[in-house]
Design an enzyme around this catalytic site. Structure first.
Site, PDB file in Angstrom:
ATOM      1  N   LYS A  67       0.963  -1.243   0.057  1.00 25.90           N
ATOM      2  CA  LYS A  67       0.050   0.009  -0.052  1.00 25.90           C
ATOM      3  C   LYS A  67       0.806   1.125  -0.095  1.00 25.90           C
ATOM      4  O   LYS A  67       2.127   1.336   0.014  1.00 25.90           O
ATOM      5  CB  LYS A  67      -1.115  -0.066   1.197  1.00 25.90           C
ATOM      6  CG  LYS A  67      -0.243   0.029   2.548  1.00 25.90           C
ATOM      7  CD  LYS A  67      -1.412  -0.249   3.724  1.00 25.90           C
ATOM      8  CE  LYS A  67      -0.801  -0.288   5.070  1.00 25.90           C
ATOM      9  NZ  LYS A  67      -1.568   0.234   6.110  1.00 25.90           N
ATOM     10  N   ARG A  83     -10.293   0.177  15.143  1.00 25.03           N
ATOM     11  CA  ARG A  83     -10.336   0.595  13.817  1.00 25.03           C
ATOM     12  C   ARG A  83     -11.313   0.264  12.795  1.00 25.03           C
ATOM     13  O   ARG A  83     -12.246   1.038  12.697  1.00 25.03           O
ATOM     14  CB  ARG A  83      -8.742   0.624  13.122  1.00 25.03           C
ATOM     15  CG  ARG A  83      -8.336   1.466  12.034  1.00 25.03           C
ATOM     16  CD  ARG A  83      -6.961   1.370  11.741  1.00 25.03           C
ATOM     17  NE  ARG A  83      -6.547   0.256  11.187  1.00 25.03           N
ATOM     18  CZ  ARG A  83      -5.508   0.185  10.613  1.00 25.03           C
ATOM     19  NH1 ARG A  83      -4.133   1.215  10.609  1.00 25.03           N
ATOM     20  NH2 ARG A  83      -4.694  -1.065  10.468  1.00 25.03           N
ATOM     21  N   HIS A  96      -5.828  -7.070  13.526  1.00 28.59           N
ATOM     22  CA  HIS A  96      -4.499  -6.141  13.313  1.00 28.59           C
ATOM     23  C   HIS A  96      -4.109  -6.122  14.582  1.00 28.59           C
ATOM     24  O   HIS A  96      -4.935  -5.524  15.556  1.00 28.59           O
ATOM     25  CB  HIS A  96      -4.890  -5.153  12.397  1.00 28.59           C
ATOM     26  CG  HIS A  96      -3.386  -4.200  12.122  1.00 28.59           C
ATOM     27  ND1 HIS A  96      -2.565  -5.036  11.618  1.00 28.59           N
ATOM     28  CD2 HIS A  96      -3.174  -2.860  12.153  1.00 28.59           C
ATOM     29  CE1 HIS A  96      -1.471  -3.864  11.263  1.00 28.59           C
ATOM     30  NE2 HIS A  96      -1.971  -2.862  11.723  1.00 28.59           N
ATOM     31  N   ARG A 145       1.272 -10.549   7.078  1.00 27.52           N
ATOM     32  CA  ARG A 145       1.241  -9.732   6.242  1.00 27.52           C
ATOM     33  C   ARG A 145       2.371  -8.808   6.583  1.00 27.52           C
ATOM     34  O   ARG A 145       2.490  -8.105   7.663  1.00 27.52           O
ATOM     35  CB  ARG A 145      -0.037  -8.840   6.658  1.00 27.52           C
ATOM     36  CG  ARG A 145      -1.431  -9.401   6.622  1.00 27.52           C
ATOM     37  CD  ARG A 145      -2.809  -8.840   6.632  1.00 27.52           C
ATOM     38  NE  ARG A 145      -2.582  -7.852   7.754  1.00 27.52           N
ATOM     39  CZ  ARG A 145      -3.322  -8.361   8.778  1.00 27.52           C
ATOM     40  NH1 ARG A 145      -3.724  -9.439   8.989  1.00 27.52           N
ATOM     41  NH2 ARG A 145      -2.964  -7.685  10.007  1.00 27.52           N
ATOM     42  N   TYR A 178      16.141  31.597   3.386  1.00 26.36           N
ATOM     43  CA  TYR A 178      14.701  32.227   3.949  1.00 26.36           C
ATOM     44  C   TYR A 178      15.026  32.512   5.557  1.00 26.36           C
ATOM     45  O   TYR A 178      15.373  31.989   6.139  1.00 26.36           O
ATOM     46  CB  TYR A 178      13.530  31.596   3.865  1.00 26.36           C
ATOM     47  CG  TYR A 178      13.061  31.387   2.363  1.00 26.36           C
ATOM     48  CD1 TYR A 178      12.388  32.892   1.853  1.00 26.36           C
ATOM     49  CD2 TYR A 178      12.893  30.705   1.637  1.00 26.36           C
ATOM     50  CE1 TYR A 178      12.054  32.700   0.562  1.00 26.36           C
ATOM     51  CE2 TYR A 178      12.361  30.200   0.362  1.00 26.36           C
ATOM     52  CZ  TYR A 178      12.016  31.330  -0.312  1.00 26.36           C
ATOM     53  OH  TYR A 178      11.647  31.377  -1.161  1.00 26.36           O
ATOM     54  N   CYS A 226      14.099  25.113   1.392  1.00 30.36           N
ATOM     55  CA  CYS A 226      13.108  25.803   0.754  1.00 30.36           C
ATOM     56  C   CYS A 226      12.340  24.500   0.064  1.00 30.36           C
ATOM     57  O   CYS A 226      12.547  23.501   0.354  1.00 30.36           O
ATOM     58  CB  CYS A 226      13.946  26.523  -0.440  1.00 30.36           C
ATOM     59  SG  CYS A 226      15.229  27.598   0.347  1.00 30.36           S
ATOM     60  N   ASP A 260      12.357  23.425  -3.006  1.00 28.58           N
ATOM     61  CA  ASP A 260      12.961  22.753  -4.073  1.00 28.58           C
ATOM     62  C   ASP A 260      14.293  22.641  -3.754  1.00 28.58           C
ATOM     63  O   ASP A 260      14.983  21.933  -4.534  1.00 28.58           O
ATOM     64  CB  ASP A 260      12.729  23.418  -5.485  1.00 28.58           C
ATOM     65  CG  ASP A 260      11.248  23.844  -5.671  1.00 28.58           C
ATOM     66  OD1 ASP A 260      10.422  23.329  -5.496  1.00 28.58           O
ATOM     67  OD2 ASP A 260      11.225  25.243  -5.782  1.00 28.58           O
TER      68      ASP A 260
HETATM   69  N1  PMH Z   1      -1.950  -5.354   7.920  1.00 25.69           N
HETATM   70  C1  PMH Z   1      -2.773  -4.202   8.161  1.00 25.69           C
HETATM   71  C2  PMH Z   1      -4.105  -4.471   8.401  1.00 25.69           C
HETATM   72  C3  PMH Z   1      -1.953  -2.984   8.124  1.00 25.69           C
HETATM   73  O1  PMH Z   1      -2.717  -1.830   8.438  1.00 25.69           O
HETATM   74  C4  PMH Z   1      -0.339  -2.872   7.893  1.00 25.69           C
HETATM   75  C5  PMH Z   1       0.364  -1.641   8.100  1.00 25.69           C
HETATM   76  C6  PMH Z   1       0.048  -4.160   7.836  1.00 25.69           C
HETATM   77  C7  PMH Z   1      -0.444  -5.465   7.799  1.00 25.69           C
HETATM   78  C8  PMH Z   1       1.767  -4.205   7.580  1.00 25.69           C
HETATM   79  O2  PMH Z   1       2.267  -3.818   8.879  1.00 25.69           O
HETATM   80  P1  PMH Z   1       3.727  -3.646   9.079  1.00 25.69           P
HETATM   81  O3  PMH Z   1       4.357  -2.796   8.143  1.00 25.69           O
HETATM   82  O4  PMH Z   1       4.144  -3.327  10.302  1.00 25.69           O
HETATM   83  O5  PMH Z   1       4.564  -4.971   8.559  1.00 25.69           O
HETATM   84  N2  PMH Z   1      -0.381  -0.744   8.428  1.00 25.69           N
HETATM   85  C9  PMH Z   1      -0.044   0.447   8.887  1.00 25.69           C
HETATM   86  C10 PMH Z   1      -0.710   1.680   9.092  1.00 25.69           C
HETATM   87  O6  PMH Z   1      -2.223   1.729   9.157  1.00 25.69           O
HETATM   88  N3  PMH Z   1      -0.032   2.623   9.734  1.00 25.69           N
HETATM   89  O7  PMH Z   1       1.128   2.361   9.516  1.00 25.69           O
HETATM   90  C11 PMH Z   1       1.308   1.142   9.099  1.00 25.69           C
END
Ligand code: PMH
Length: 385
Positions: free
Chosen positions: A42, A139, A169, A222, A268, A314, A316
């Site tokens: 993601k 969440r 999670h 994951r 700046y 700045c 850029d």
């Molecule tokens: N699964 C879920 C549902 C997640 O939101 C995330 C990471 C992962 C797996 C992977 O976690 P890791 O990168 O610690 O291995 N999500 C997020 C989050 O929502 N903010 O920071 C990381």
């Protein structure tokens, strides 16, 4: 990947795909044979580039990809990624048909969502879903047995839906205090046990749990931050079961060099004043690249030595103080290794009082990502053109 476009500015991020492969292979070896690795790509692969990381991860043994949004999943399909993709965040029921058509798995946790989604899935199509359980993250997710039963009753006998997974999670798996993690895991085991039928994939582990808690591996892990070679927390860093290799580095080249005399100012607000005759170089990177103003004072590497950013950053550009004159075009490394010296992503995170996740994500899309294997550029932008 594969296609190389031209780049006109000497500022780029380098992504070491060998390191992504190594991190995934190491996790694969670390988990049981029956446990798959889901590569979390993601947010454009945590800023590394979603498709390139996805390809590397899949070739290294990951079985599936995970993203936060349906847009991200669709973008991967457009980039010809055919592997299974799980959308872990909330999607609109109106888009359930599009997801089914593209063979994208959605996360579901509301009965009303399913009732609404039904009307959008063609009778010949099947939407694969993973049910999300809220065991303490607060969440998204099902929280009670009643909610689960209502969901199951909507799905029962309806060929448009297939429950392929169940997951939760963890909020604290990266903390050395295990109490809350253990509470969440046993709640998840209880909740998963309520299901009428065990789905193919039952999963709970992010990187931290994947690295630390084999009892939470279940049949899928994951893998996000550790795939990119970064530790899920500073606390966990000394406890890693295998070394991680950072994939991300950030570079630029000196665009201008001049000698300032004692009392002359920089940037700046004219807040920096040369205390003596000083060599000051200008770098073509600034806050619009994600190199934010709070990084004033941070060191960068040039000729393998640490030199400070002086004056305000700045939009850029920013300025560094050199120990001696250096030619225009000299490479400067803001994150990564140069001449045996290294600036870790974690150093930048600490300077910004944040986490490493945020650092790679915040390097903006203006900074081209260059992909390397065996030290050679294999895709992205070719800065030699
Ligand atoms: N699964 C879920 C549902 C997640 O939101 C995330 C990471 C992962 C797996 C992977 O976690 P890791 O990168 O610690 O291995 N999500 C997020 C989050 O929502 N903010 O920071 C990381």
């Amino acid at each position: 990947m594969g296609e190389q476009t031209k780049m006109y500015r000497d500022t780029w991020a380098e992504i070491n795909l060998d390191h992504i492969s190594y991190n995934v292979e190491s996790m694969k070896k670390h988990v049981d044979e029956g446990t798959i690795v889901i590569a979390v790509v993601k947010a454009n692969g945590y800023g590394h580039g979603d498709a390139a990381v996805a390809e590397a991860a899949l070739n290294a043994g990951a079985s599936c990809l995970a993203v936060a949004t349906l847009d991200e999943a669709m973008a991967l399909r457009k980039k010809k990624i055919a592997a299974p993709i799980l959308v872990m965040g909330a999607s609109r029921p109106e888009n359930a048909g599009d997801a089914a058509k593209e063979n994208i798995t959605l996360t579901v946790f509301q009965k009303d969502w399913l009732s609404a989604a039904k009307g959008y899935i063609k009778s010949a199509d099947t939407l694969h879903i993973h049910l999300k359980f809220d065991t303490g993250m607060g969440r998204l997710g099902i929280r009670s047995r009643d909610e689960l039963q209502e969901i199951e009753s909507v799905i029962k006998g309806d060929k448009r839906f297939l429950i392929e997974g169940a997951f939760t999670h963890f909020a604290t798996a990266d903390s050395l205090d295990n109490a809350y993690f253990e509470q969440q895991l046993s709640r998840f085991e209880e909740m998963a046990g309520w299901m009428e039928e065990a789905p193919k994939y039952v999963h709970s582990s992010n990187s931290a749990a994947g690295l630390r808690f084999p009892q939470a591996h279940l049949n899928a892990v994951r893998m996000g931050i550790s795939m990119y070679g970064l530790a899920p927390s500073m606390e966990m860093k000394p406890e890693l079961p295998f070394p991680l290799k950072e994939a991300f580095s950030l570079h630029t080249r000196i665009a201008h060099v001049k000698k300032l005399h004692k009392g002359e100012k920089v940037s700046y607000g004219a807040t920096y004043e040369a205390g003596e005759d000083e060599w000051i170089a200008t770098l073509p990177i600034g806050y619009a690249d994600g190199w934010i103003r709070k990084l004033q004072g941070q060191e960068v590497l040039t000729e393998g030595i640490r030199v400070p950013i002086v004056g305000r950053i700045c939009m850029d550009q920013c300025m560094i103080k050199l120990p001696h004159e250096m030619p225009v075009g000299t490479q400067v490394t803001l994150i990564g290794e140069q001449g045996g010296e290294k600036i870790h992503v974690d150093e930048i995170a600490q300077k910004l009082e944040t986490i490493n996740y945020e650092v790679t994500c915040m390097v903006s899309s203006r900074v081209p990502r260059i992909y390397k294997r065996d030290g050679h550029i294999i895709g992205g932008v070719n800065y030699l053109l």
